[in-house]
Design a protein around this motif. Structure first.
Motif: not given
Length: 242
Positions: A184-206
């Motif tokens: 919204d604050i960029l005038g509706g610019a689009t974002g496709a946010n890809y997540a990589y390199d998962y590792r278990q941290t604190c019992g969570l996958m981040i």
């Protein structure tokens, strides 16, 4: 809770584990074309953050710049250059009024955009179980030789994020692969946010790496535009406080 969200919650560590964590703390570097456009290409290199999991709050430290910022939905605080007191911005979204795509950002703009973005990224998918969120599984998506299940999410008004309607894509293992939104604050610019390199941290996958590109087209015909890379987020270390 629908079965896709249940799958995602379990894959990322489960609600029991999530509920024990008070904050996620990290050392990271953020780059990408957007920061050149905004006149601050290196401002988020080698920073540290603490993201509160119980409320929408991110504290960001800039060791190389003698600066500290605090993001909350209704308040931005900035302290720099050895100052004893913070500078406060009590209506932070209004500071973007009149901005164009190439309008340079100051400390308060960087704190707001980075804070709401990182808090959302670090709390998904657990965030979607909070009161007021509406979730619906929509048609699956094929990418990179995989079939990803997709969750359409409507954010409540009291949660600050890029926009109200967002899409999360999950692999067969339940881990987030991609996260789509407009800003919204960029005038509706689009974002496709890809997540990589998962590792278990604190019992969570981040995921330790994120890459954000623009996209064009509607939900069933979206095309990722891979040049330029708008935002890159590299986590050097992550730990949690219980």
């Amino acid at each position: 809770m629908n079965d896709l969200l249940e799958l995602a919650i379990e894959a990322h560590g489960g609600m029991d584990r999530w509920n024990k964590i008070k904050s996620i703390n990290a050392e990271l570097s953020i780059g990408g074309a957007i920061w050149y456009v905004k006149g601050n290409p290196d401002v988020l290199q080698e920073i540290t953050i603490s993201a509160d999991t119980r409320q929408e709050k991110v504290v960001m430290k800039f060791p190389r710049q003698d600066k500290l910022t605090v993001f909350q939905p209704g308040l931005i605080a900035v302290k720099e250059n050895g100052a004893k007191d913070f500078q406060y911005f009590s209506d932070p979204k209004s500071i973007f009024a009149g901005h164009k795509l190439d309008t340079p950002w100051k400390n308060e703009h960087i704190a707001y955009f980075s804070g709401e973005a990182l808090w959302t990224y670090l709390t998904i998918p657990f965030l979607y179980t909070e009161p007021g969120f509406q979730t619906e599984e929509i048609e699956p998506w094929e990418e990179n030789g995989e079939i990803w299940r997709r969750l359409k999410v409507i954010f409540p008004e009291n949660v600050v994020s890029h926009c109200r309607e967002q899409l999360s894509y999950f692999g067969s293992d339940g881990l987030l692969r991609r996260h789509d939104y407009t800003v919204d604050i960029l005038g509706g610019a689009t974002g496709a946010n890809y997540a990589y390199d998962y590792r278990q941290t604190c019992g969570l996958m981040i995921p330790r790496l994120r890459k954000v590109y623009a996209f064009e087209g509607e939900a069933m015909e979206r095309k990722t535009i891979t040049d330029p890379l708008l935002v890159s987020i590299t986590f050097h270390s992550i730990n949690c406080e219980e």
